[in-house]
Every structure is written in C-alpha cells, then in structure tokens.
Design a protein around this motif. Structure first.
Motif, short mmCIF file in Angstrom:
data_model
loop_
_atom_site.label_atom_id
_atom_site.label_comp_id
_atom_site.label_asym_id
_atom_site.label_seq_id
_atom_site.Cartn_x
_atom_site.Cartn_y
_atom_site.Cartn_z
N LEU A 1 -55.44 43.66 7.09
CA LEU A 1 -54.53 43.61 8.24
C LEU A 1 -55.18 42.91 9.42
O LEU A 1 -54.57 42.05 10.07
N CYS A 2 -56.42 43.24 9.69
CA CYS A 2 -57.12 42.59 10.81
C CYS A 2 -57.39 41.12 10.50
O CYS A 2 -57.28 40.26 11.38
N GLY A 3 -57.76 40.83 9.26
CA GLY A 3 -58.03 39.44 8.89
C GLY A 3 -56.81 38.55 9.04
O GLY A 3 -56.94 37.35 9.29
N ALA A 4 -55.60 39.14 8.91
CA ALA A 4 -54.38 38.36 9.04
C ALA A 4 -54.21 37.81 10.46
O ALA A 4 -53.43 36.88 10.67
N MET A 5 -54.94 38.37 11.43
CA MET A 5 -54.87 37.87 12.80
C MET A 5 -55.62 36.55 12.96
O MET A 5 -55.44 35.85 13.95
N LEU A 6 -56.44 36.22 11.98
CA LEU A 6 -57.22 34.98 12.01
C LEU A 6 -56.67 34.05 10.94
O LEU A 6 -56.81 34.33 9.74
N PRO A 7 -56.02 32.97 11.32
CA PRO A 7 -55.39 32.08 10.33
C PRO A 7 -56.37 31.63 9.25
O PRO A 7 -57.45 31.12 9.54
N GLY A 8 -55.99 31.89 8.00
CA GLY A 8 -56.80 31.42 6.89
C GLY A 8 -58.04 32.23 6.60
O GLY A 8 -58.85 31.83 5.76
N ALA A 9 -58.23 33.37 7.27
CA ALA A 9 -59.44 34.17 7.05
C ALA A 9 -59.43 34.77 5.65
O ALA A 9 -58.38 35.10 5.11
N LEU A 10 -60.61 34.89 5.08
CA LEU A 10 -60.77 35.48 3.75
C LEU A 10 -61.35 36.88 3.91
O LEU A 10 -62.44 37.07 4.47
N ALA A 11 -60.61 37.89 3.45
CA ALA A 11 -61.08 39.28 3.48
C ALA A 11 -61.65 39.61 2.10
O ALA A 11 -61.00 39.35 1.08
N ALA A 12 -62.84 40.20 2.06
CA ALA A 12 -63.50 40.40 0.78
C ALA A 12 -64.30 41.70 0.77
O ALA A 12 -64.74 42.20 1.80
N ARG A 13 -64.45 42.22 -0.44
CA ARG A 13 -65.39 43.33 -0.68
C ARG A 13 -66.59 42.74 -1.40
O ARG A 13 -66.47 42.16 -2.47
N LEU A 14 -67.75 42.87 -0.78
CA LEU A 14 -68.96 42.29 -1.36
C LEU A 14 -69.52 43.16 -2.48
O LEU A 14 -70.23 42.68 -3.36
N GLY A 15 -69.18 44.44 -2.44
CA GLY A 15 -69.69 45.38 -3.43
C GLY A 15 -70.03 46.70 -2.77
O GLY A 15 -70.44 46.72 -1.60
N GLY A 16 -69.88 47.80 -3.48
CA GLY A 16 -70.19 49.10 -2.91
C GLY A 16 -69.40 49.37 -1.66
O GLY A 16 -68.16 49.31 -1.65
N ASP A 17 -70.11 49.66 -0.56
CA ASP A 17 -69.44 49.95 0.71
C ASP A 17 -69.48 48.76 1.66
O ASP A 17 -69.26 48.92 2.87
N GLU A 18 -69.76 47.56 1.15
CA GLU A 18 -69.90 46.38 2.00
C GLU A 18 -68.71 45.44 1.87
O GLU A 18 -68.28 45.11 0.76
N PHE A 19 -68.21 45.01 3.03
CA PHE A 19 -67.05 44.13 3.10
C PHE A 19 -67.37 42.98 4.04
O PHE A 19 -68.36 43.02 4.78
N CYS A 20 -66.51 41.97 4.06
CA CYS A 20 -66.70 40.89 5.02
C CYS A 20 -65.40 40.16 5.30
O CYS A 20 -64.43 40.26 4.53
N LEU A 21 -65.38 39.45 6.42
CA LEU A 21 -64.31 38.52 6.79
C LEU A 21 -64.95 37.16 7.02
O LEU A 21 -65.93 37.07 7.76
N LEU A 22 -64.38 36.15 6.42
CA LEU A 22 -64.86 34.79 6.63
C LEU A 22 -63.75 34.01 7.32
O LEU A 22 -62.64 33.88 6.79
N ALA A 23 -64.04 33.49 8.52
CA ALA A 23 -63.05 32.73 9.28
C ALA A 23 -63.56 31.31 9.50
O ALA A 23 -64.70 31.12 9.95
N VAL A 24 -62.73 30.34 9.19
CA VAL A 24 -63.10 28.94 9.35
C VAL A 24 -62.10 28.29 10.31
O VAL A 24 -60.93 28.16 9.99
N GLY A 25 -62.60 27.95 11.51
CA GLY A 25 -61.74 27.30 12.49
C GLY A 25 -61.50 28.07 13.77
O GLY A 25 -61.65 27.51 14.86
N PRO A 26 -61.11 29.36 13.71
CA PRO A 26 -60.84 30.09 14.94
C PRO A 26 -62.07 30.20 15.84
O PRO A 26 -63.21 30.25 15.35
N PRO A 27 -61.88 30.24 17.17
CA PRO A 27 -63.02 30.40 18.08
C PRO A 27 -63.78 31.70 17.80
O PRO A 27 -63.21 32.68 17.34
N ALA A 28 -65.07 31.67 18.13
CA ALA A 28 -65.91 32.83 17.86
C ALA A 28 -65.41 34.08 18.59
O ALA A 28 -65.45 35.18 18.04
N ASP A 29 -64.92 33.92 19.83
CA ASP A 29 -64.46 35.09 20.58
C ASP A 29 -63.28 35.76 19.89
O ASP A 29 -63.15 37.00 19.93
#
Length: 381
Positions: free
Chosen positions: A257-285
């Motif tokens: 849901l949060c990743g959808a706020m960033l156009p084209g962001a990839l939401a992923a589970r890295l394994g176990g209790d670790e997750f990540c969001l990868l955003a390409v293009g949106p400003p860092a802020d």
C-alpha cells in the motif's frame, strides 16, 4: 501452396513462438507467422475477454491501416458486434468437433459462409482490404480468441483450403500461447515470494542492477528502503508460526500500500522478517516520507512491534554509487542503526553530516564476511 510449403510454414510459426521471450514477442510471432503462411498482407491476434464481453486486439502486423498500432492499448470490440465469437462458435461446437476458420470478403456474404458478419465486411472496406480469414483459437477446451489474416483488394480471395489451413495454424498458435503462459507462470513464481505475493530477493537484485545502470548513465535517482519487522520471533515462539505468517502477510500488504504512493516502486520480501521498497525516479524526500508512513502503519498492526527502517538514495550525500551492492549496504546499515536506536522513524544514510555513522558503517570492511549483506549484525551501531 504445396504440402511441403505448408508444413514448413507451420514449423516456422511454431519455432517463432518458441523463440519468443515475452508474451508480446509471442503474439507478434503468431500473427506474423500466420500472415506469411497464408500470403496475407495483414494479420492480428485477439483475445476474448469474457468478463468484459469484448474482443481485445493484442498485436497487429503487416500493412496496418490508420489507427492500427502494433501493440494497441485500447483496440477492443464488443462481442455482440461479432456474434460468431459466442453464438456461431457455440453452435458449431454443439454439433461436435472443433470450430473451423471461415472467410469474409469485402463484397459481402458468399455461399456456404455461415460466419458472415456485417461488421467485418464494413471493416474490410474501410481499411482497403479485399478479404480475410478468421480462425478461432481454442485453449484448454475454451474459446480463447482469434487469428485474423487479410489480403488487399485485388489479391486472390481466400478459399476453403486457406480456411482449413488457418484452422491448423490456429491450433499451432494455441499450443504456443499455452507454452508462453507456462513460461510466464514459471517466471512469476521465480520472482515472487510465495507467502506474501510480493517480489522476492531475486527480483530485487535484477531490478536494482538495472536501476543502478540507469543511474550511472543518466543520473536517475535510485532509492532503497530496507525494513526489518520487529517482534516476529516473539510471535512465532508464543503464538505459533501460522500467526507469524499472518503478521508477515499483513505487513506485506502495508508495504504494498505504501509502495503504491511511489510510481513504479517494487515492494519485496527479502526473506524471513526482512522487506524492502525499491524506487527508481521519485525524489529522495518522497521516498523518505513514504518510509515514515510505513513505520507509522507498521506500528499500528495488531501483531508485532513495528518495523526498523533504513533508507539509502543516490540523491543524498553518500558518495558515488557504482554498484547495487553498495546501495544495499547503505540501506541495510541505516536499517540496522534504526533497529539499534529503536527509532520510530526511518534512518536515512548520508543525512547526519560528513561523519555519518551509517555511511561509515556501510563502507568499513568487515574482516569476516565482507560480501555478506548481513555483516552488520553483531557490530556496534
């Protein structure tokens, strides 16, 4: 066309679809192969979308008329305009056997052509075509769509042998589509986390490598948010792994849901209790604001104890980012510091001044396992 030539055309069509790497390439290969095999000037592959009651064009090849795109986004036709899709085909099946192809001409109905459709005749005239052959595509015992091949005005009109050959070609296309769907499903499973439905670590690695190449080529901002879900072990130990899995699924939904706020962001589970969001293009802020909202929403989950969140962005003062591994190290070091500080907000690499502890931690070689992303565990934050 002789039998040998037709056999060669069938083999070429099958080989073209087998060599395709994506569904679009497969659609193009199907239409182009059928167009060549039937000596047509234009061909289209369409799918029947039952739930929407329409025929949607997937690919147009050959001599396209005005408004016909190779891969159209919105070229659709209500099926009531083409009754043979639902009524004619159904009646033919009810009589036994598979549906056969039929021929339409710009001159209108001809004897022995039960598939005649006014809309197709009008379309032929409007687009300067003299005739077409329409072959239903049947997949898993159901009408999947159709293969359409046309010839220009003045060219020989398709005959019954052409329609019979088009029926054979449609069967070959159906087999190719089935193979493409199986490969797509295998690829999807290879890049998807089975529990949460998010992308997995493999998908992140591929996308991040591509993103860093873009950053190095044109300066595109690449940001990575790494999260560690707090309290999962306690939930597993006290309430069972089924409840722990439910926590992972719920956090995965929050992350998506949060990743959808960033156009084209990839939401992923890295394994176990670790997750990540990868955003390409949106400003860092914007990425940092999204990470902050992720922290707030995670803290509101009934299970667990919130999330430790670290952010690393090429737009921040973290030094040159020449590899995906370095950005991962920075985001992970920021996440580790957030966990050590029990921070309720994300820690952002590079924003604590020249001696930023996150950057220092990420760039300090560890003597034991320098290549491991988890090398920060057990070290002082």
């Amino acid at each position: 066309m002789g039998e040998d030539a037709r056999l060669a055309a069938v083999v070429a069509l099958a080989q073209g679809m087998a060599a395709a790497h994506t569904p679009r390439e497969s659609w193009r290969a199907a239409a182009a192969g059928a167009c060549r095999a039937l000596a047509g000037s234009f061909a289209a592959l369409s799918v029947w979308e039952r739930e929407l009651g329409r025929l949607r064009v997937l690919a147009n090849v050959g001599e396209r008329a005005g408004g016909e795109e190779e891969f159209p986004d919105a070229e659709t036709y209500p099926v009531h305009q083409f009754p043979e899709i639902t009524e004619f085909l159904h009646e033919r099946w009810a009589g036994g056997g598979e549906p056969n192809a039929w021929v339409e001409t710009a001159a209108g109905p001809t004897a022995g052509q039960p598939g005649h459709c006014r809309q197709r005749v009008a379309a032929l005239r409007r687009r300067g075509r003299g005739c077409c052959v329409v072959a239903p595509i049947v997949l898993h015992g159901r009408a999947w769509g159709e293969l359409y091949v046309a010839r220009p005005v003045g060219a020989p009109v398709f005959g019954r042998p052409d329609a019979d050959f088009a029926t054979v070609l449609a069967s070959v296309v159906a087999a190719g589509i089935a193979q493409t769907e199986r490969l797509e499903e295998a690829r999807r499973l290879a890049f998807t986390d089975a529990l949460t439905g998010l992308a997995n670590r493999r998908a992140v690695d591929v996308r991040l490598d591509e993103a860093i190449e873009r950053h190095r080529a044109d300066g595109t901002v690449v940001s990575l948010v790494v999260c560690d879900l707090n309290g999962l072990k306690r939930v597993n130990d006290t309430r069972g792994h089924a409840v722990g899995d439910r926590l992972l699924e719920r956090f995965g939904s929050v992350l998506s849901l949060c990743g959808a706020m960033l156009p084209g962001a990839l939401a992923a589970r890295l394994g176990g209790d670790e997750f990540c969001l990868l955003a390409v293009g949106p400003p860092a802020d914007e990425v940092v604001d999204t990470a902050a909202q992720l922290c707030r929403r995670a803290a509101e989950l009934e299970l667990g104890e919130g999330v430790a969140c670290g952010v690393a962005s090429t737009a921040d003062p973290i030094g040159p980012v020449r590899s995906a591994r370095r950005l991962f190290r920075l985001a992970d070091a920021a996440q580790y510091r957030a966990k050590a500080l029990r921070a309720g907000r994300p820690v952002v690499a590079g924003r604590a001044g020249p001696e930023d502890p996150v950057v220092r931690l990420a760039d300090t070689p560890a003597p034991d396992t320098p290549a491991e992303r988890r090398r920060f565990r057990g070290r002082r934050a």
